[in-house]
Design a protein around this motif. Structure first.
Motif, short mmCIF file in Angstrom:
data_model
loop_
_atom_site.label_atom_id
_atom_site.label_comp_id
_atom_site.label_asym_id
_atom_site.label_seq_id
_atom_site.Cartn_x
_atom_site.Cartn_y
_atom_site.Cartn_z
N CYS A 158 42.85 32.47 40.90
CA CYS A 158 43.07 31.85 42.20
C CYS A 158 41.98 30.82 42.51
O CYS A 158 42.24 29.77 43.07
CB CYS A 158 43.11 32.93 43.28
SG CYS A 158 43.54 32.32 44.90
N CYS A 192 46.17 31.15 50.80
CA CYS A 192 47.14 31.44 49.74
C CYS A 192 48.28 30.43 49.77
O CYS A 192 48.90 30.20 50.81
CB CYS A 192 47.69 32.86 49.90
SG CYS A 192 48.96 33.25 48.68
N CYS A 195 51.48 30.62 45.08
CA CYS A 195 51.79 30.11 43.74
C CYS A 195 52.17 31.22 42.77
O CYS A 195 52.85 30.98 41.77
CB CYS A 195 50.60 29.33 43.19
SG CYS A 195 49.18 30.40 42.79
N CYS A 198 48.12 34.80 40.52
CA CYS A 198 47.42 36.08 40.48
C CYS A 198 48.36 37.19 40.01
O CYS A 198 47.97 38.08 39.26
CB CYS A 198 46.83 36.41 41.84
SG CYS A 198 48.03 36.36 43.20
S1 SF4 Z 1 49.61 33.46 45.15
FE1 SF4 Z 1 47.74 34.43 44.37
S2 SF4 Z 1 46.79 32.88 43.00
FE2 SF4 Z 1 48.28 31.81 44.28
S3 SF4 Z 1 47.08 31.08 46.02
FE3 SF4 Z 1 47.99 33.04 46.64
S4 SF4 Z 1 46.43 34.56 46.20
FE4 SF4 Z 1 45.86 32.69 45.05
#
Ligand code: SF4
Ligand code: SF4
Ligand code: FES
Length: 238
Positions: A158, A192, A195, A198
């Motif tokens: 992230c 967040c 995406c 993670c």
């Molecule tokens: S989905 Fe996960 S990797 Fe993507 S921005 Fe959000 S916390 Fe970060």
């Protein structure tokens, strides 16, 4: 390019200066088990699964963060290392709540696969069975702290790839846990971008897509390959 020559498991191996033992081993087809390491992300040496023995070193060293040196003699698969790796895995299973039979990642979990590969058939330590929360506040994803092994892959992807830095680790010792932003429900995070990176890099069923049932949370491996390619091409550099 300066080349270093070392010996891994009795075989002479050439490696670039600055490479880690893990990188050199992988380039020569030598398998060293890893858990927190993920190609394309920074290495943190957290899980200790990749411990190797280096001649002259007083204790085993983590291959993912130890640089090669000229004349180094490395052993990657000794009875002592196998015993350490099994113990680490048993401790991880005892420390959280890993009930594979009902896990979304059953059959697609790095922790489970490693335990099988290392011959872990039982856990010698008392299960702590901690009461941990499940954060289902995000529209698309869930974080189940019960299955989190604190590998920090989510934190790093992230931060280093997505650039959002939503995740962090808070607390100490057995009370440590990943948190979103200022320790708030994930669904209320301002950073967040949804995406999903993670979720794809999490080695267990701790992060998963909503709506997945037992054994249904597969990881998109082509996504992991993208991380490596993009990092090598320096598509992001902080
Ligand atoms: S989905 Fe996960 S990797 Fe993507 S921005 Fe959000 S916390 Fe970060
Ligand atoms: S949520 Fe998954 S990726 Fe993040 S620290 Fe826990 S086990 Fe690792
Ligand atoms: S893979 Fe090297 S310490 Fe986790």
């Amino acid at each position: 390019m300066t080349v270093r020559t070392l010996v891994i498991d009795g075989e002479p191996v050439g490696a670039r200066e600055g490479e880690t033992i893990l990188e050199a081993a992988r380039e020569h087809g030598i398998v060293i088990p890893t858990l927190c390491f993920l190609e394309g992300l920074s290495a943190v040496g957290a899980c200790r699964l990749c411990l190797v023995e280096v001649a002259g070193a007083p204790r085993p060293l983590a291959a993912c963060v130890t640089r090669v040196a000229e004349g180094m003699e490395v052993a990657t698969d000794t009875p002592r290392l196998r015993a350490y790796r099994r113990m680490i895995l048993e401790l991880l299973f005892a420390e959280g709540n890993h009930v594979c039979a009902v896990c979304v990642a059953n059959g697609h979990c790095d922790l489970q696969a490693l335990a099988a590969a290392q011959g872990m058939t039982s856990v010698r330590f008392p299960y702590r069975a901690p009461a941990r929360a499940v954060d289902a506040s995000h529209d698309r994803f869930v974080l189940d702290h019960n299955r989190c092994i604190l590998c920090t892959r989510c934190v790093r992807v992230c931060d280093e790839v997505e650039g959002a830095h939503t995740w962090d680790v808070a607390g100490r010792g057995a009370g440590s846990r990943v948190i979103a932003d200022l320790d708030q429900p994930w669904g209320t995070s301002d950073t967040c971008t949804s995406c999903g990176k993670c979720v794809q890099v999490c080695p267990t069923g701790a992060l998963f897509e909503k709506g997945r049932g037992g054994g249904e949370m597969t990881k998109r491996r082509e996504f992991l390959a993208y991380i490596t390619t993009a990092r090598q091409a320096h598509r992001w550099i902080r």
